[in-house]
Design a protein around this motif. Structure first.
Motif, PDB file in Angstrom:
ATOM      1  N   ASP A  65     -14.329  -0.982   0.452  1.00 17.35           N
ATOM      2  CA  ASP A  65     -13.906  -0.739  -0.932  1.00 17.35           C
ATOM      3  C   ASP A  65     -12.934  -1.818  -1.384  1.00 17.35           C
ATOM      4  O   ASP A  65     -11.994  -2.164  -0.666  1.00 17.35           O
ATOM      5  N   ASP A  66     -13.156  -2.333  -2.588  1.00 14.84           N
ATOM      6  CA  ASP A  66     -12.304  -3.398  -3.117  1.00 14.84           C
ATOM      7  C   ASP A  66     -11.113  -2.872  -3.894  1.00 14.84           C
ATOM      8  O   ASP A  66     -10.172  -3.622  -4.171  1.00 14.84           O
ATOM      9  N   LEU A  67     -11.145  -1.598  -4.296  1.00 17.08           N
ATOM     10  CA  LEU A  67     -10.078  -1.024  -5.104  1.00 17.08           C
ATOM     11  C   LEU A  67      -9.503   0.216  -4.431  1.00 17.08           C
ATOM     12  O   LEU A  67     -10.222   0.992  -3.813  1.00 17.08           O
ATOM     13  N   ARG A  68      -8.190   0.390  -4.602  1.00 17.84           N
ATOM     14  CA  ARG A  68      -7.517   1.599  -4.122  1.00 17.84           C
ATOM     15  C   ARG A  68      -6.370   1.893  -5.082  1.00 17.84           C
ATOM     16  O   ARG A  68      -5.513   1.073  -5.308  1.00 17.84           O
ATOM     17  N   ARG A  69      -6.401   3.075  -5.686  1.00 17.08           N
ATOM     18  CA  ARG A  69      -5.360   3.493  -6.626  1.00 17.08           C
ATOM     19  C   ARG A  69      -5.175   2.493  -7.765  1.00 17.08           C
ATOM     20  O   ARG A  69      -4.073   2.201  -8.198  1.00 17.08           O
TER      21      ARG A  69
ATOM     22  N   THR B 290     -16.662   4.561  -8.318  1.00 20.39           N
ATOM     23  CA  THR B 290     -17.409   5.808  -8.092  1.00 20.39           C
ATOM     24  C   THR B 290     -18.838   5.449  -7.669  1.00 20.39           C
ATOM     25  O   THR B 290     -19.251   4.299  -7.741  1.00 20.39           O
TER      26      THR B 290
ATOM     27  N   LYS C  41     -10.525   3.805  -8.409  1.00 19.25           N
ATOM     28  CA  LYS C  41     -11.434   3.244  -7.409  1.00 19.25           C
ATOM     29  C   LYS C  41     -12.855   3.410  -7.921  1.00 19.25           C
ATOM     30  O   LYS C  41     -13.115   4.170  -8.868  1.00 19.25           O
TER      31      LYS C  41
ATOM     32  N   SER D 276     -14.067   6.178 -13.035  1.00 17.28           N
ATOM     33  CA  SER D 276     -13.462   5.235 -12.103  1.00 17.28           C
ATOM     34  C   SER D 276     -12.102   4.742 -12.597  1.00 17.28           C
ATOM     35  O   SER D 276     -11.218   4.433 -11.797  1.00 17.28           O
TER      36      SER D 276
ATOM     37  N   ASP E  84     -10.659   1.163   3.784  1.00 21.05           N
ATOM     38  CA  ASP E  84     -11.147   0.221   2.782  1.00 21.05           C
ATOM     39  C   ASP E  84     -11.719  -1.060   3.381  1.00 21.05           C
ATOM     40  O   ASP E  84     -12.367  -1.844   2.675  1.00 21.05           O
TER      41      ASP E  84
ATOM     42  N   ASP F  64     -16.926  11.589  -7.041  1.00 17.50           N
ATOM     43  CA  ASP F  64     -17.656  10.351  -6.770  1.00 17.50           C
ATOM     44  C   ASP F  64     -18.919  10.272  -7.622  1.00 17.50           C
ATOM     45  O   ASP F  64     -19.389   9.181  -7.949  1.00 17.50           O
TER      46      ASP F  64
ATOM     47  N   SER G 195       0.813  -1.218   0.000  1.00 19.68           N
ATOM     48  CA  SER G 195       0.000   0.000   0.000  1.00 19.68           C
ATOM     49  C   SER G 195       0.844   1.264   0.000  1.00 19.68           C
ATOM     50  O   SER G 195       0.479   2.269  -0.605  1.00 19.68           O
TER      51      SER G 195
ATOM     52  N   SER H 280      -7.664  -3.558  -2.957  1.00 16.45           N
ATOM     53  CA  SER H 280      -7.379  -3.015  -1.639  1.00 16.45           C
ATOM     54  C   SER H 280      -6.535  -4.003  -0.832  1.00 16.45           C
ATOM     55  O   SER H 280      -6.525  -5.207  -1.095  1.00 16.45           O
TER      56      SER H 280
END
Length: 293
Positions: A96-100, A239, A237, A232, A89, A227, A43, A104
């Motif tokens: 949330d399943d996604l980050r950047r 929206t 990530k 996305s 996340d 958002d 991360s 995640s």
């Protein structure tokens, strides 16, 4: 500010931060607990704007400080910010399943390891500040400020208010307070830490705080807009996650949010009058106001 000069300084700062963060866990890669440090590294080096770290370095520079000596402070803020994203996340938080643009942390390493990776990064953040080659009084002042702005009186307190308000319709004042703490507190810490690292004046500290308060509000409002309106793919990530949350878009509508961003960005720029060389920060403020990710 000339676009080439702005881009060059941004790239220089980001490169220095990325290099420092990439190297900070190298000595633990062969440890028996390397799964933890792999999770931290995953991360920590996943990209991102490095906005908070850049604010530390630039405020240090315009206050006459040594930017290289402020790098551990800047990276400490980035470690702390990364811990907050890992925990945000988690399924018990924002789920949330996604980050950047990547899965995640908990999707890759499991929820327990994600919690521990966040815990370890929070701890390492203060260790990074302590390693800075700065006068002891500045380090003590920096640690005290960061702990206040990141803890129950700042970011964590804002997260609690945000979660508590999910099933409620918050007032305008309550929404402002959530975002002033959850987003604005760490941005304020970053700006003021740069002044502290340079040994700046109280006037400069106060101006940095005013700048950060306005910038943080504009930044969060733009986040709320993205958002709803953002791509996305560009954002890395999902929206539409905040559709039923207490956001500025839900409170004001998209058009009014655009005007609020313009107003707060101008307030941020006006606060920079206390500094002689603020062209970079002015340009950064304007670019953040229209960012697409």
């Amino acid at each position: 500010m000339d676009e080439k000069l702005f881009s060059a300084r941004m790239a220089e700062y980001k490169s220095a931060v990325d290099k420092y963060l990439d190297a900070c866990l190298l000595d633990t890669q062969c440890a028996s607990y390397h799964k933890l440090t792999d999770s931290m590294h995953y991360s920590l080096t996943a990209g991102g704007k490095r906005l908070r770290a850049i604010l530390v370095l630039e405020f240090c520079r315009i206050c006459g400080g040594d930017v290289e000596k402020a790098l551990p402070v800047a990276c400490g803020v980035e470690m702390l910010h990364t811990y907050s994203l890992i925990h945000d996340d988690l399924p018990v938080m924002d789920n949330d399943d996604l980050r950047r643009g990547k899965p995640s942390n908990h999707k890759v390493f499991g929820e327990a390891n994600a919690v521990l990776a966040g815990d370890a990064l929070l701890t390492a953040a203060f260790g990074s500040l302590a390693k800075a080659e700065l006068p002891a009084d500045r380090i003590c002042k920096a640690v005290a400020l960061l702990s206040k702005r990141a803890g129950e009186c700042g970011m964590v307190g804002g997260q609690v208010l945000d979660l508590a308000g999910e099933q409620l319709v918050l007032t305008e004042e309550e929404i402002y307070n959530v975002h002033r703490l959850k987003t604005g507190a760490l941005i304020s810490a970053a700006c003021q830490l740069g002044v502290i690292a340079a040994g700046g004046t109280q006037e400069q500290l106060d101006a940095a705080d005013r700048y950060a308060e306005a910038l943080g509000l504009a930044f969060q409002t733009r986040d709320d807009m993205l958002d709803v309106l953002g791509d996305s793919g560009k954002m890395g990530k999902a929206t539409g996650m905040d559709e039923n949350k207490n956001t500025f878009v839900r409170l004001y509508g998209v058009g009014a949010c655009s005007r609020l961003i313009e107003k707060e960005t101008q307030k941020a720029i006006e606060a920079l009058g206390a500094f002689e060389d603020s062209d970079f920060l002015k340009e950064l403020s304007m670019k953040l106001a229209i960012r697409e990710c």
